[in-house]
Design an enzyme around this catalytic site. Sequence first.
Site, short mmCIF file in Angstrom:
data_model
loop_
_atom_site.label_atom_id
_atom_site.label_comp_id
_atom_site.label_asym_id
_atom_site.label_seq_id
_atom_site.Cartn_x
_atom_site.Cartn_y
_atom_site.Cartn_z
N ARG A 157 0.66 -1.23 -0.03
CA ARG A 157 0.17 -0.20 0.08
C ARG A 157 0.85 1.24 -0.13
O ARG A 157 0.59 2.18 -0.54
CB ARG A 157 -0.89 0.07 1.19
CG ARG A 157 -2.13 -0.95 0.98
CD ARG A 157 -2.92 -0.82 2.04
NE ARG A 157 -2.41 -0.94 3.37
CZ ARG A 157 -2.81 -0.19 4.59
NH1 ARG A 157 -3.57 0.72 4.46
NH2 ARG A 157 -2.00 -0.36 5.63
N ASN A 207 -6.38 -2.87 1.73
CA ASN A 207 -6.19 -4.27 1.91
C ASN A 207 -7.68 -4.75 2.10
O ASN A 207 -8.54 -4.23 2.46
CB ASN A 207 -5.47 -4.55 3.25
CG ASN A 207 -4.05 -4.41 3.11
OD1 ASN A 207 -3.20 -4.41 1.85
ND2 ASN A 207 -3.05 -4.16 4.11
#
Length: 90
Positions: free
Chosen positions: A19, A37
Site C-alpha cells: 500500500r 487491503n
Amino acid sequence: MHKTVEILVSGYVQAVGYRFYTKRYADQLGLTGSVQNLPDGNVRVVASGAEQDLERFIAGLREGPRAAIVKDVKVTWHKGEKKFGEFVMM
C-alpha cells in the site's frame, strides 16, 4: 484523456509495504484515488488520472515492492474520470 481504473492485485501483497509503495507511486504520477487491503488477502486500488500515467501505474503495480510477490493484476477501466481529492491509503 483522463480515466478511472479499478485494479485488484493478488499474491503476497499484504504486510510487505504494498500500500505504501502504491501510494508513493500514485503521488509521483499525480494520480488520485485509494488503495486498501481486502479481507481475502488481495489489494484493491482505484485510481484516476491521465491514461498514459495510469498505464505506467499499472505496470508498476505488477512489480510491487521487493518483498511482494504479485501473482495477478485484474484491471477494469471506467469511462471518464472519477474525482478524488488525493490518493489515500484506507
